[in-house]
Scaffold this motif. Structure first.
Motif, short mmCIF file in Angstrom:
data_model
loop_
_atom_site.label_atom_id
_atom_site.label_comp_id
_atom_site.label_asym_id
_atom_site.label_seq_id
_atom_site.Cartn_x
_atom_site.Cartn_y
_atom_site.Cartn_z
N TYR A 171 0.75 -1.21 0.00
CA TYR A 171 -0.08 -0.01 -0.07
C TYR A 171 1.16 1.19 -0.07
O TYR A 171 1.28 1.57 0.90
CB TYR A 171 -0.96 -0.10 1.34
CG TYR A 171 -1.94 -1.16 1.29
CD1 TYR A 171 -3.10 -0.93 0.71
CD2 TYR A 171 -1.61 -2.46 1.96
CE1 TYR A 171 -3.90 -2.26 0.71
CE2 TYR A 171 -2.26 -3.52 2.01
CZ TYR A 171 -3.44 -3.31 1.25
OH TYR A 171 -4.28 -4.48 1.27
N ASP A 172 1.05 1.74 -1.11
CA ASP A 172 2.38 2.53 -1.18
C ASP A 172 1.65 4.15 -1.74
O ASP A 172 2.49 4.93 -2.25
CB ASP A 172 3.59 2.23 -2.23
CG ASP A 172 2.68 2.03 -3.51
OD1 ASP A 172 1.70 2.12 -4.09
OD2 ASP A 172 3.64 1.85 -4.53
N SER A 173 0.34 4.25 -1.58
CA SER A 173 -0.35 5.47 -1.81
C SER A 173 -1.15 5.97 -0.78
O SER A 173 -1.52 5.18 -0.12
CB SER A 173 -0.99 5.64 -3.35
OG SER A 173 -2.07 4.62 -3.19
N GLN A 174 -1.26 7.27 -0.92
CA GLN A 174 -2.12 7.80 0.39
C GLN A 174 -3.42 7.46 0.17
O GLN A 174 -4.18 6.94 1.14
CB GLN A 174 -2.06 9.37 0.24
CG GLN A 174 -2.83 10.25 1.22
CD GLN A 174 -2.78 11.63 0.85
OE1 GLN A 174 -1.59 12.12 0.47
NE2 GLN A 174 -4.08 12.35 0.95
N TYR A 175 -3.97 7.15 -0.85
CA TYR A 175 -5.50 6.91 -1.06
C TYR A 175 -5.62 5.43 -0.73
O TYR A 175 -6.69 5.06 -0.13
CB TYR A 175 -5.81 7.08 -2.69
CG TYR A 175 -7.01 6.72 -3.06
CD1 TYR A 175 -8.19 7.57 -3.12
CD2 TYR A 175 -7.69 5.21 -3.27
CE1 TYR A 175 -9.51 7.57 -3.59
CE2 TYR A 175 -8.97 5.11 -3.81
CZ TYR A 175 -9.98 6.15 -3.88
OH TYR A 175 -10.98 5.92 -3.99
N SER A 176 -4.63 4.54 -1.41
CA SER A 176 -4.84 3.13 -0.75
C SER A 176 -4.78 2.94 0.53
O SER A 176 -5.44 1.96 1.20
CB SER A 176 -3.75 2.38 -1.80
OG SER A 176 -2.52 2.50 -1.24
N ILE A 177 -3.87 3.69 1.05
CA ILE A 177 -3.86 3.22 2.73
C ILE A 177 -5.08 3.95 3.40
O ILE A 177 -5.65 3.18 4.62
CB ILE A 177 -2.55 4.27 3.30
CG1 ILE A 177 -1.12 3.34 2.74
CG2 ILE A 177 -2.58 4.24 4.75
CD1 ILE A 177 -0.09 4.11 3.26
N LEU A 178 -5.54 4.89 2.83
CA LEU A 178 -6.94 5.70 3.66
C LEU A 178 -7.94 4.60 3.71
O LEU A 178 -8.73 4.27 4.29
CB LEU A 178 -7.09 7.00 3.14
CG LEU A 178 -6.26 8.09 3.21
CD1 LEU A 178 -6.72 9.54 2.67
CD2 LEU A 178 -6.17 8.19 4.75
#
Length: 422
Positions: free
Chosen positions: A96-103
């Motif tokens: 999970y290497d993006s802000q969107y995917s982590i949120l």
């Protein structure tokens, strides 16, 4: 054909416990030589038990130094202490290497009885609000573990961490970051550094003596005493110590050595078994791919290497074939036809050892350019390990003057921008 798994599924008297304990991903109930770091993590997080808020934590250390295992162990103990009344959310930032995917992941990981949100299609501010709402609705303290946190910054920049830190201030939560980059904080924006409010814990590399203690602890109660010699354990520890104190490598080496010894019906593991395990563990895929090629494919590949070494800008089928013929003559083989060599070049391209690119040279026709992938010196070395090349001294490299003239004209056309490539 008989089922090949039957002969490997027999019980073994040397196995006295759960072999899963020999996995490098297994979380044990004891961590030799990490007591100080575990106590440090627990000290910082102990305020959660008394209803307070924990500082954010950053754990530093090389791969295999016990960072992830230690923090998962401590958070599991924290969860047990609070009778499960806490959210422990683990995220690997390599995945999970993006802000969107982590949120999105965090929002769906909070158990509030709400329906999962879709992984795509929602605006980010909507996901942000939903995550904050669910964190507060859960009524539990939340610990977010970001493993390989430096990968998130490399991919998405400091903004991703800034948003996560802002979420922590709007909810009852804190963060643990895990990284092997000692300069991680200095790469962050000043506004992120001021919000981080972190305490740091260093995980130094294991030395050989410490790795030996870890290995002995792991095999205790799992493998019958005496099956693994002290020399074998010491060697696994020494090899791991060479790789910046990597406990993961030492454990995997010992596991592979045990696995093959058990399947081969051996009564003990020796130094030779460990070296065999190391060879399997560190198998050079490129070398093995070349070693398994037919002899004529090796000669074609060697010809491509020699041709490219002479002129990195120009390697074409005609020259490679002529140099292949010279190699055949030198080591005593009958050359194949040009058509068959074209097939072998295609096979080598399929294995990733070569790449081809057909270009139009305008009035000079079309030409297939061939390039060897990887280190030419390494590939030549692997080929020449074959005894069939023992008499090879270095063939004369053929250059085609007409081809050179056409290529020089192509270069001039390229410089003038008047060309068509495919």
């Amino acid at each position: 054909m008989d089922n090949p798994f039957i002969k490997y599924s027999k019980s073994n008297d040397y196995v006295t416990g759960d072999l899963k304990k020999l996995s490098s991903s297994y979380i044990p109930d004891n961590f030799p030589h990490r007591e100080k770091q575990i106590d440090g993590i627990a000290r910082v997080m102990s305020s959660i038990v008394t209803g307070g808020i924990s500082s954010n934590l950053l754990l530093y250390g090389k791969s295999g130094s016990g960072k992830t295992s230690s923090v998962l162990y401590v958070t599991n103990m924290l969860k047990e202490t609070l009778n499960g009344n806490i959210n422990i959310l683990y995220i690997n930032c390599e995945i999970y290497d993006s802000q969107y995917s982590i949120l999105v992941y965090l929002t769906n990981a909070i158990d509030t009885g709400d329906s999962p949100i879709p992984i795509l299609g929602l605006p980010q501010d909507r996901i942000y609000s939903e995550l904050v709402k669910r964190l507060n609705k859960s009524g539990r303290y939340t610990v977010i573990i970001l493993d390989e946190i430096d990968k998130l910054i490399q991919k998405s920049g400091s903004d991703a961490l800034y948003v996560l830190l802002k979420i922590l201030t709007e909810s009852n939560a804190s963060m643990i970051g895990i990284t092997n980059d000692a300069s991680f904080v200095s790469t962050l924006d000043a506004r992120v550094q001021s919000r981080l409010n972190q305490e740091s814990i260093i995980f130094p590399p294991y030395n050989a003596m410490e790795l030996r203690d870890i290995l002995k602890f792991r095999v205790s109660g799992v493998i019958k005493e005496g099956f693994i010699t002290d020399a074998a354990i010491n060697l696994c520890a020494a090899l791991g110590a060479q790789e910046h104190g990597d406990a993961r490598k030492s454990i995997d080496l010992l596991r592979i050595a045990i696995d093959y010894a058990l399947k081969d019906g051996k009564s003990s593991i020796s130094i030779e078994d460990v070296y065999m395990a190391r060879d399997r563990f560190e198998m050079n895929v490129l070398k093995e791919s070349i070693k398994t090629q037919p002899i004529h494919s090796k000669m074609v590949l060697l010809s491509a290497c020699l041709t490219q070494e002479t002129d990195a800008d120009l390697s074409v089928t005609g020259e490679i074939y002529e140099n292949y013929r010279n190699i055949c003559a030198e080591i005593g083989f009958q050359p194949l036809t040009m058509r068959r060599i074209s097939d072998l070049l295609s096979d080598l391209e399929d294995t990733g050892l070569l790449t081809t690119n057909t270009r139009s040279l305008g009035r000079y026709g079309r030409m297939k350019f061939i390039r060897v992938m990887g280190s030419i010196q390494s590939i030549q070395g692997y080929i020449l390990e074959d005894p069939a090349f023992s008499s090879f001294q270095g063939s004369k490299i053929v250059r085609q003057s007409k081809l050179r003239t056409n290529f020089d004209a192509y270069v001039e056309t390229y410089k003038n921008g008047d060309f068509d490539s495919k």
